[in-house]
Design an enzyme around this catalytic site. Structure first.
Site, PDB file in Angstrom:
ATOM      1  N   ASP A 237      27.046  32.339  34.998  1.00 34.51           N
ATOM      2  CA  ASP A 237      28.235  32.453  35.842  1.00 34.51           C
ATOM      3  C   ASP A 237      27.798  32.894  37.252  1.00 34.51           C
ATOM      4  O   ASP A 237      26.842  32.354  37.794  1.00 34.51           O
ATOM      5  CB  ASP A 237      29.236  33.423  35.206  1.00 34.51           C
ATOM      6  CG  ASP A 237      30.634  33.321  35.789  1.00 34.51           C
ATOM      7  OD1 ASP A 237      31.401  32.456  35.344  1.00 34.51           O
ATOM      8  OD2 ASP A 237      30.953  34.096  36.709  1.00 34.51           O
ATOM      9  N   TYR A 387      35.611  35.062  44.520  1.00 33.34           N
ATOM     10  CA  TYR A 387      35.803  33.606  44.512  1.00 33.34           C
ATOM     11  C   TYR A 387      36.178  33.100  45.901  1.00 33.34           C
ATOM     12  O   TYR A 387      35.656  32.081  46.363  1.00 33.34           O
ATOM     13  CB  TYR A 387      36.886  33.227  43.498  1.00 33.34           C
ATOM     14  CG  TYR A 387      36.399  33.223  42.079  1.00 33.34           C
ATOM     15  CD1 TYR A 387      36.049  32.042  41.433  1.00 33.34           C
ATOM     16  CD2 TYR A 387      36.247  34.410  41.379  1.00 33.34           C
ATOM     17  CE1 TYR A 387      35.577  32.038  40.136  1.00 33.34           C
ATOM     18  CE2 TYR A 387      35.777  34.428  40.075  1.00 33.34           C
ATOM     19  CZ  TYR A 387      35.443  33.238  39.463  1.00 33.34           C
ATOM     20  OH  TYR A 387      34.966  33.236  38.175  1.00 33.34           O
ATOM     21  N   HIS A 444      30.020  30.239  27.126  1.00 32.84           N
ATOM     22  CA  HIS A 444      29.811  30.757  28.472  1.00 32.84           C
ATOM     23  C   HIS A 444      29.227  32.167  28.493  1.00 32.84           C
ATOM     24  O   HIS A 444      28.406  32.487  29.349  1.00 32.84           O
ATOM     25  CB  HIS A 444      31.154  30.740  29.211  1.00 32.84           C
ATOM     26  CG  HIS A 444      31.061  31.078  30.660  1.00 32.84           C
ATOM     27  ND1 HIS A 444      30.471  30.249  31.589  1.00 32.84           N
ATOM     28  CD2 HIS A 444      31.481  32.170  31.354  1.00 32.84           C
ATOM     29  CE1 HIS A 444      30.539  30.801  32.787  1.00 32.84           C
ATOM     30  NE2 HIS A 444      31.138  31.976  32.674  1.00 32.84           N
TER      31      HIS A 444
END
Length: 477
Positions: A237, A387, A444
């Site tokens: 990630d 983000y 993930h």
């Protein structure tokens, strides 16, 4: 036109041998020019510098590393319980399962366990099992755990930094730490797990612009401050982006890079051709049978699936403060928002289950401990801002995304990762792939889901790198 005519006359006057010599010479010159152009491509990116606290940067820097202890209080727990008790729920649709997000019926069960059975004081002791520290870098108090190995006679100790992503934390690594710090082979790891600034116990930036380039630089400074100049890095990630940037900024310090999320594409026309041909003639474009199974049907697995799973990304990349306001105030809302990712990102098919399959891979104690790290630090909004700071209009064309990585690299491709990257695509990004493993299961959150599998892959990758350690670590200026 006159130039073209003169060139044609000159060529027509040459004999066969002269034409052959000209052709060979032209190819040679062309190859030399291509090589020189390749040599001019950057092998590193600038390290830069930063200051992330409001106000002027002081002339001197406090480089002290302080012990840190996770703490709790009765007031903190009481406030949590009161907020859980006041939660308003909306009934789930009939047979909705996890297709609309977190199922409300199961959410009530999670909240009830959190309120009446979850023991935060016990979990704080679990968190404090490993030594925690803080140190100020670029104006921010950076949190990390530092786990020294159980060393056996003759073992080599190798430093390793492991970096988490969103919506995880340093706690994701607690199950893998003993597998790497108590290994019985020729080497064992000394591990540093930092919290990205704005996540958990690391202080959040007070000014705009902090992205994974800045996180990489801060973590390089952290390792330097701890006295490490030659070490491994691992991540998934945002941790993958950050460790890649560390490898680009100071490749001379990175002994090896291991990733469980791969961000690389063949690029442009080559990608389109490989996707069109790969399903039917995979060997022509370098795909394996496993690649075909993971990529196709392409629209279903790479377009529709991502559209369904990326709504959070658009919110956080545009209006993180608005989206985060409610979940920063409601613990149950925060749990629903984060735990839904631990459901579908572990296995997309979990959407078909009433409980989202959460307890198939995780315990509620572990999941809620990660939630509590966000809740007790009010770090959900700063973590969401990461983000927006990273995903600007041209983020895919920034220097860190277009510069090739030359440090030894190990890639673990988990079958339920959001997107699959074949090795042939990965080569466009990573010049020295020492290992590429099709993992048999997992998604993930690799270290959290499948710690034994990830540890095994890290160990075999490092063994390959160390087997060539008699040669100096490649350095590209």
């Amino acid at each position: 036109m006159q130039t073209v005519e003169n060139l044609q006359k000159a060529l027509s006057s040459l004999g066969p041998c002269q034409l052959q010599l000209l052709a060979v010479t032209s190819v040679g010159i062309g190859s030399l020019l291509c090589y020189l152009a390749w040599r001019k491509k950057p092998k590193k990116i600038p390290v830069g510098d930063g200051w992330w606290r409001a106000g002027e940067k002081p002339l001197t820097e406090d480089r002290t590393v302080h012990p840190f202890v996770v703490e709790t209080s009765e007031e903190m727990i009481q406030d949590l319980h009161e907020r859980i008790d006041k939660t308003r729920y909306t009934d789930s649709l009939e047979d909705g399962r996890f297709h609309y997000g977190f199922n409300s019926a199961y959410l009530k069960k999670v909240a009830n366990y959190w309120r009446h059975e979850f023991d935060w004081e016990k979990q704080v002791k679990v968190l404090n099992k490993y030594p925690h520290f803080k140190t100020n870098i670029e104006g921010l108090d950076i949190h990390f755990i530092h786990v020294k190995p159980v060393r056996r006679a003759g073992q080599k100790v190798l430093p390793l930094m492991m970096v988490h992503g969103w919506p995880g934390s340093f706690y994701e690594f607690y199950r893998i730490l003993p597998l790497l710090t108590e290994a019985e082979g020729d080497f064992v790891f000394e591990i540093i797990c930092p919290s990205i600034p704005g996540y958990g116990y690391s202080e959040a930036p007070q000014v705009q612009g902090f992205n994974c380039l800045d996180a990489a630089r801060i973590f390089l400074k952290l390792m330097d401050r701890l006295g490490f100049t030659d070490y491994y890095v691992q991540g998934g990630d945002w941790g993958a982006f950050t460790t890649c940037n560390m490898s680009l900024m100071k490749p001379e310090c990175i002994r090896g890079l291991h990733l469980n999320m791969v961000n690389a594409k063949a690029g442009g026309t080559l990608t389109v051709i490989s996707l069109l041909v790969g399903r039917y003639l995979p060997f022509l474009v370098g795909f394996t049978k496993e690649d075909v199974e993971r990529i196709y049907p392409f629209m279903q697995k790479n377009v529709y699936k991502i559209l369904q799973e990326s709504g959070y990304m658009h919110l956080q990349a545009t209006k993180p403060d608005t989206a985060g306001c409610g979940i920063n105030d409601s613990p149950v809302g925060l749990a629903a928002y984060i735990l839904e990712k631990f459901s579908t990102w572990t296995d997309y098919k979990n959407r078909d289950l009433e409980d989202g399959g959460l307890e198939r891979k995780f315990s509620l104690d572990d999941l809620l401990t990660n939630i509590m790290i966000y809740w007790t630090t009010s770090s959900i909004i700063p973590s969401m801002r990461f983000y927006k700071e990273n995903m600007g209009a041209k983020f895919q064309k920034t220097m860190d995304n277009v510069t090739k990585i030359y440090v030894p690299t190990g890639l673990a491709a988990f079958p339920h990762e959001l997107l699959h990257c074949p090795r042939v695509w990965a080569r466009s990004r990573f010049a020295d792939i020492r290992s590429y493993t099709y993992m048999p299961r997992g998604g993930h959150f690799a270290a959290f889901e499948e710690p034994a599998l990830l540890a095994q892959d890290v160990l075999q990758f490092v063994k390959k790198v160390e087997s060539k350690s008699s040669s100096p670590v490649p350095y590209y200026s």
